[in-house]
Design an enzyme around this catalytic site. Sequence first.
Site, PDB file in Angstrom:
ATOM      1  N   GLY A  63       6.905 -35.299   2.174  1.00  0.00           N
ATOM      2  CA  GLY A  63       5.576 -35.281   2.750  1.00  0.00           C
ATOM      3  C   GLY A  63       5.446 -36.125   3.997  1.00  0.00           C
ATOM      4  N   SER A  64       4.424 -36.949   4.036  1.00  0.00           N
ATOM      5  CA  SER A  64       3.980 -37.615   5.255  1.00  0.00           C
ATOM      6  C   SER A  64       4.967 -38.639   5.798  1.00  0.00           C
ATOM      7  CB  SER A  64       2.644 -38.308   5.008  1.00  0.00           C
ATOM      8  OG  SER A  64       2.248 -39.041   6.137  1.00  0.00           O
ATOM      9  N   CYS A  65       5.077 -38.673   7.136  1.00  0.00           N
ATOM     10  CA  CYS A  65       5.876 -39.684   7.827  1.00  0.00           C
ATOM     11  C   CYS A  65       5.274 -41.075   7.673  1.00  0.00           C
ATOM     12  CB  CYS A  65       5.972 -39.349   9.317  1.00  0.00           C
ATOM     13  SG  CYS A  65       6.782 -37.776   9.685  1.00  0.00           S
ATOM     14  N   SER A  66       4.005 -41.165   7.267  1.00  0.00           N
ATOM     15  CA  SER A  66       3.337 -42.460   7.115  1.00  0.00           C
ATOM     16  C   SER A  66       3.738 -43.181   5.837  1.00  0.00           C
ATOM     17  CB  SER A  66       1.812 -42.281   7.135  1.00  0.00           C
ATOM     18  OG  SER A  66       1.379 -41.802   8.385  1.00  0.00           O
TER      19      SER A  66
END
Length: 571
Positions: A63-66
Amino acid sequence: MSLISCGRTLVAGEAGGELLSAELGLSFWGGVDPRTGIVIDQHHPLCNRSLAGRVLAIPSGRGSCSGSGVLLELILNGHAPAAIVISEREEILTLGAMVAEVVFDRSIPVLRVDREVFARIGEYQYARVAGSSLQLLHEPPAENGQPIPAQHGSSEDTTIHLDPIDQAFLSGEHGKAAQVAMRLLLRMAAVQEAEAFMDVSQVHVDGCIYTGPASLRFAEMLVAWGARVRVPTTLNAISVDKRRWRAQGVADDLGRPASALAGAYHAMGAEPSFTCAPYLLETAPKFGEQVGWAESNAVVYANSVIGARTMKYPDYLDICIALTGRAPLAGCHLDAGRRATLALNVEMPRDTDDSFWPLLGYCCGSVCGTEIPLIRGLETSAAEPDALKAFGAAFATVAAAPMFHIAGITPEADGQSPERQVRIELSALQQAWEALNTAASPEIGLVSLGNPHFSLGEFAHLAALVRGRTKAADVAIVVTCGRAVFEGAAQAGHVAEAEAFGVQFVNDTCWCMLGEPVIPPAVRTLMTNSGKYAHYAPGLVGRGVRFGSMAACVEAACSGRAQLEPPAWLI
């Protein structure tokens, strides 16, 4: 009895504790509360479990790069896992631990083990990591037990070739900010098994999202060290509408630091584009262009639909690339790293609506994991960019892979011939529908559109759907979009038509960062056409979700009720 094995040290260290394991990758952003370490992803088997102080074993992040930013917050606030054990290639969580070590002198060990070892982890209740060694136990380890052999070694130890400019960065000739950036890049290059660095033409920074105090501390430290970007750099959607957050009622304890974080990246020379869809900007890269992008949906779109080349860069590595103009020559930057290793054969239903694309993206991403897929069976679909945008965002939400190929549609699909094949049946799409529709009640109070940010085509579609219609008085309909696209839509008259219906617009931020009061406190159920937001919203904002096409969302805005049954094409 215990099991002792060796793996590959990604971040060195020694730690142990209760073992928490799952066979499904976990996105820390939207999946883990950065304040407490509790898993909030309601679609994950570890939901409601605390990661704090435990040895977390998952195949990889996803999922998210964050996710790197969330892990950094947890390490600095004391709610991080004691250690992380993975079995697949993983860079997002690894980078978060590296930043904690290099910049803040605090970290946790990250160890990659063979798949055969990982397959047995679920048999045990406790684990200890020491360097490259993993010990699995049925009982808590004795305080004075025999230590396991530890092989320490930083992943910065590498034989990667350094050009003179790389050596200059590393020696501090271009200032401390660029020096620290190069140290982190060198560490990641070793993880990626790169042999050299390369120039990139532009960067898209996702690290401007406010995950907590650590994200702001990191950016302000870079500014204090004289950081300036060396290549054109755009900024992702931030956590608030920078120009209007006070008027929207956003609390100071979010609005001020989130705005300050955006200001810090702007001070480094980044363009305040504030969009999670940089491929909609005039500066979007061309086919074959080497770039350094973060933001999961943007990375997937750039690689897959445009044919530009970028890794799925974690937050904080993105600004490191911007400060140096250099990136490890590895992964999707190379021809070999873009090859499909899995074929997904789809039988496309007849008479689909636009909800088909996020549903299919969600299915494909769930199946492929870290593998790049070739998707067959859509050759006659004539998929438009907005369909591929919706597909890619849902795909990137649940996959770890940085790209996909669709036969007959995406530019690098020709010549791909993976041996392993999986069939995506209609039943898989039906299961995805059930997974994304988490609200039992048809009553809705909010329609949320624009995740990823609205395109000009989506503005036109929405304007046509609402023309001459009346919204229910007690239903809010809110669209998030980038500044540049909003201005174009206003000039085309689409904004005025939508506002006449009652649509509200929010710039700069997007739904994965929005909460109350933009989401009215009284709203218990929302409706969206975004597979990405339908996945994340239950954990992020504690609301039930109804998912459907844009037309279905407009119908719900008019009636205050969502259709509980799947669309006819899905039955």
